[in-house]
Design a protein around this motif. Sequence first.
Motif, PDB file in Angstrom:
ATOM      1  N   PHE A  40      46.526  49.004  41.361  1.00 39.09           N
ATOM      2  CA  PHE A  40      46.815  49.858  40.207  1.00 39.09           C
ATOM      3  C   PHE A  40      48.092  50.663  40.433  1.00 39.09           C
ATOM      4  CE2 PHE A  40      42.562  48.974  38.659  1.00 39.09           C
ATOM      5  CZ  PHE A  40      42.714  49.076  37.285  1.00 39.09           C
ATOM      6  N   LEU A  43      51.095  48.520  39.697  1.00 40.59           N
ATOM      7  CA  LEU A  43      51.270  48.325  38.252  1.00 40.59           C
ATOM      8  C   LEU A  43      51.799  49.586  37.588  1.00 40.59           C
ATOM      9  CD1 LEU A  43      47.991  46.335  37.516  1.00 40.59           C
ATOM     10  CD2 LEU A  43      50.310  45.510  37.121  1.00 40.59           C
TER      11      LEU A  43
ATOM     12  N   GLY B 189      42.296  45.784  36.869  1.00 37.85           N
ATOM     13  CA  GLY B 189      43.734  45.782  37.117  1.00 37.85           C
ATOM     14  C   GLY B 189      44.398  44.729  36.242  1.00 37.85           C
ATOM     15  N   ALA B 193      47.299  45.171  33.620  1.00 35.07           N
ATOM     16  CA  ALA B 193      48.527  44.376  33.767  1.00 35.07           C
ATOM     17  C   ALA B 193      48.838  43.626  32.479  1.00 35.07           C
ATOM     18  CB  ALA B 193      48.374  43.395  34.927  1.00 35.07           C
ATOM     19  N   LEU B 205      53.724  41.268  42.151  1.00 32.16           N
ATOM     20  CA  LEU B 205      52.839  41.353  40.994  1.00 32.16           C
ATOM     21  C   LEU B 205      53.009  40.150  40.081  1.00 32.16           C
ATOM     22  CD1 LEU B 205      52.874  45.110  39.912  1.00 32.16           C
ATOM     23  CD2 LEU B 205      51.084  43.864  41.098  1.00 32.16           C
ATOM     24  N   LEU B 208      50.925  37.560  41.537  1.00 29.20           N
ATOM     25  CA  LEU B 208      49.517  37.929  41.403  1.00 29.20           C
ATOM     26  C   LEU B 208      49.018  37.749  39.966  1.00 29.20           C
ATOM     27  CD1 LEU B 208      47.768  38.946  43.701  1.00 29.20           C
ATOM     28  CD2 LEU B 208      48.114  41.277  42.868  1.00 29.20           C
ATOM     29  N   PHE B 209      49.710  38.382  39.009  1.00 32.41           N
ATOM     30  CA  PHE B 209      49.192  38.413  37.642  1.00 32.41           C
ATOM     31  C   PHE B 209      49.853  37.397  36.704  1.00 32.41           C
ATOM     32  CE2 PHE B 209      47.922  42.752  39.040  1.00 32.41           C
ATOM     33  CZ  PHE B 209      46.556  42.512  38.982  1.00 32.41           C
TER      34      PHE B 209
END
Lengths: 272, 270
Positions: A40, A43, B189, B193, B205, B208-209
């Motif tokens: 988190f 992000l 999360g 995102a 990231l 990851l996403f």
Amino acid sequence: MRSLPPPARNPYWRFLVAGIRGQSAYPLATLAGLVANATFGLLKGGIMGAAVESSGGELAGYSAATMAAFVWLGQGMLGSVNFWGGSDLQARIKSGDVAVDFLRPVSVQAANVLTDVGKGLFALLPRGLPSVVIGVLVSSMVLPADPAAYALGLISLLLGITVSHATVYVVATTGFWLVETRGVSVLYMALSGFFAGLYTPIYLFPDWLLTLALLTPFPSMMQFPIDVLSGQVTGAAAGQHLGVQVVWLAVVLGVGHLMTRAGRRRLEVQGG
Amino acid sequence: MADVRRSMRAYRAVLASRARSQASYRASFRMDLVGALLVGIIEFTEIWVLYTASDQIGGFTLAQIMLVFGLADLAFSLADLVFGHCDNLPLYVRKGTLDVFFLRPQPVLAQLVTSDLSLRRIGRCLVGATALTVGLVVNDIDWGVGTIGLLVLSLACGFVIFAAQFVMAAGLQFFLINGAEMTNAFVYGGRYAATQPATVWPRALLVLFGGIFPVAFAAYLPVSTLLGVPSVAGLPVWLGWCAPVAALWAVCVAWLCWRWGLRHYRGAGG
């Protein structure tokens, strides 16, 4: 009169220690919390950093470095404050177990708040510090050079954690009247994080919303400790933050005390 | 065929009874609905605060991000409505109540999903749907069959992607137990995102996403395609059409995690 055996002499200290020890028994839970925190944080750091950048490097008094400090100090505090509104007491009031708590020769309020503060303080070590370390490694955040910021910051942090748990205690005591307090918890969950500065610094709010936020105890739980700890607010202004926190602590503890007294008379334990 | 119909009837009966049981505590149910609605509104307010404080973030304005938020939030809320109950798996494992599921002649996952239905989550769907509608009105969109097709496709794929995250998390819970919070990193999360423009993410990231937990395909990439906004450097504009590939990948990973977890489970004893 015989004196009490040592452990009972200061039960409140033992509640605090019990909270700390209870939390340290689950290392995997702590690691899991840290992983979620860090994700988190990445992000949040990404979007907040981009917001500062697109505003020409300065947004509501934050630079890229101070915004990163805001994000990661906040992530570090998450395990120590309560923004979801639930507590052990809530379940004990619903089940009627709280009747047993009232029979004990200790204050129900002090016992519950201190246990939760103990848990929160412990969480600073395995969750708080690593979050800040991750922040230092992955972002441009800077920590203040002035030792006064740390000294005042730690006091502010302790006050913030205590205000948070003392407020959640008040949420739980509504159960004396409502029995099912899920709805109250959800309301608390929706508002507390938002007004505490969990998502964006409250200084980004439009004026009317900022005024509204400052009329609640929520900024005292997170925004103010971050302000002081990051060195964003120093000197007299930092002292003012601490003063406001103390006032809110007195208010929520006072309300909690009155609620406990009234609720105790109201308490009805079902079944037998 | 008759068998399938009979088992469907069983699920329907269970779900209807769950729905009735929740609606019967009217005050509590109403407060829950309002609470869920409020959580959604606050989540949108965060975005509103951020995008009014600075004109655009990561190449997206407030009007454009409303589309991303609406699409992502609606898909997630729908997945949460159906699969959100998987979150309670660690509780069932610890209490030993999961063992009962193994005794019945129905798939464990199907029983887990239907074992409860949180009607209050409908409140959340309203927020996403409203944001999406407003987003579609305020943006200058070139309406056509392709546009509508892309919207429907990305909503369906978003639902599948988020549902897969819930199932994946449930499968991993068999190993984590006390570390249940770890899966929040990609379930919740992932929701967070999915409402962001991927242009603001560091490379880690993106992997990851955008790849492992492909939530960027739920809203951000389709909306980029829809509005013709250049997405992450070097990626083609038509990438939003690839949401089904991402959904398929997510389902495969979720299926593997679930099978793996289920085989690992040895019962709570007793």
